[in-house]
Design an enzyme around this catalytic site. Structure first.
Site, mmCIF file in Angstrom:
data_model
loop_
_atom_site.group_PDB
_atom_site.id
_atom_site.type_symbol
_atom_site.label_atom_id
_atom_site.label_comp_id
_atom_site.label_asym_id
_atom_site.label_seq_id
_atom_site.Cartn_x
_atom_site.Cartn_y
_atom_site.Cartn_z
ATOM 1 C CE LYS A 1 31.102 41.690 43.910
ATOM 2 N NZ LYS A 1 32.544 41.877 43.995
ATOM 3 C CG ASP B 1 34.327 46.323 47.859
ATOM 4 O OD1 ASP B 1 33.315 45.740 48.297
ATOM 5 O OD2 ASP B 1 34.966 45.934 46.868
ATOM 6 C CD GLN C 1 35.487 40.966 42.026
ATOM 7 O OE1 GLN C 1 34.444 41.597 42.110
ATOM 8 N NE2 GLN C 1 35.818 40.025 42.898
#
Ligand code: NAP
Length: 283
Positions: free
Chosen positions: A52, A119, A96
């Site tokens: 990322k 997200d 994460q």
């Protein structure tokens, strides 16, 4: 023989466009910024976060990593998220997964400001997806929808079987498909006869994390196969959920692993960060 959906090159094309978008923002003095929180020491997470970070660098998105020890308390994690919510420089926040067991990840997702929830895991964005309002859609289903668009694969009225009902893939995927007028079946570990559920499907999206869960005898001719799974075969190589070699002879379209859904997921994260930055700056 199926058309192999090339997620890698589609993702590259998308990243190139995003780079131009980021340049336009930077020209106006707006620097897109993604904050990534990682709790504990997880090797797979480190690889994902590194990927990322590289994508951000390529596009021109500022990337800041927050590494918290595995002993972090829920309240400390929440405090950090609140601080990032308040920070005007930060446009997107990503936590994460997984995080260590005693911590409640959904409570943490609930704390991320919906405007920075790149997200799409905050209930506000989950709700928006369900009722067809604009918001952030989780990156993996969003990337899959882009593949359908790019390859002109018709969804309207089609029978879609999704294997997996996680909050990050299966459930939002089902909503995306429903929004495009598919008739959706969601399968999971308690589904009694998986073969019966998928055999008639025009489109199968497998996100079970179980190697060879879909075999050639389970699918009909001309089926479209989207393989989200990331597993290891006996030689330790990355592979998906489906028996790719045999099914590709029968399917009309199929995604490979690697080079299918994976690169699209990261590209969509980048797209969501740019979208968040633009919205927050009325751009
Ligand atoms: P997850 O949370 O573990 O969910 C797996 C789902 O599969 C669950 O709903 C589970 O059912 C279902 N399942 C497991 N065994 C099954 C079986 N034998 N028959 C039918 N359903 C079964 O996983 P996830 O986070 O959604 O990820 C799924 C896979 O996609 C993993 O391999 C992951 O690494 C991969 N992934 C890839 C990307 C990418 O970008 N390529 C992104 C995200 C995830 P229950 O709900 O009943 O347990």
């Amino acid at each position: 023989m199926a058309v192999i959906i090339d997620g890698k090159s589609l993702a590259k094309e998308i990243r190139e466009n995003l780079k131009k978008e980021a340049e336009k923002l930077r020209d106006k003095g707006i620097i897109p910024h993604l904050a990534v929180i990682m709790v504990g020491d997880n090797d797979a997470s480190k690889v994902y976060v590194r990927n990322k970070s590289r994508a951000c660098e390529e596009i021109g998105i500022e990337f800041k990593e927050y590494l918290l020890p595995s002993t972090t308390k829920q309240s400390e994690l929440i405090e950090l998220i609140k601080k990032l919510n308040e920070d005007k420089k930060v446009n997107g926040i990503l936590l994460q997964s997984p995080i260590p067991k005693p911590l409640n990840i959904q409570k943490a997702f609930n704390t991320i400001s919906p405007e920075k929830d790149v997200d799409g895991f905050n209930p506000y964005n989950v709700g928006n997806l369900c009722i067809g309002q604009d918001g952030f859609i989780p990156c993996t289903p969003l990337g899959i929808m882009k593949m359908f668009e790019k390859y002109n694969i018709d969804i309207d009225g089609k029978k879609v079987a999704i294997i997996g009902r996680s909050n990050i893939v299966g459930k939002p995927m089902a909503q995306c498909m429903l929004a495009k007028n598919a008739t959706v079946t969601i399968c999971h570990s308690r589904t009694r006869e998986l073969k019966k559920e998928v055999k008639d499907a025009d489109i199968i999206i497998s996100a079970s994390g179980k190697r060879n869960i879909v075999t050639s005898d389970m699918v009909k001719d001309e089926v479209v196969i989207i393989d989200v799974g990331m597993n290891r075969n006996d030689e330790g190589k990355l592979c998906g959920d489906v028996d790719f070699e045999k099914i590709k002879e029968k399917a009309s379209y199929i995604t490979p692993v690697p080079g299918g859904v994976g690169p699209m997921t990261i590209a969509m994260l980048m797209e969501n960060v740019i979208k968040a930055t633009k919205k927050q700056n009325n751009f």
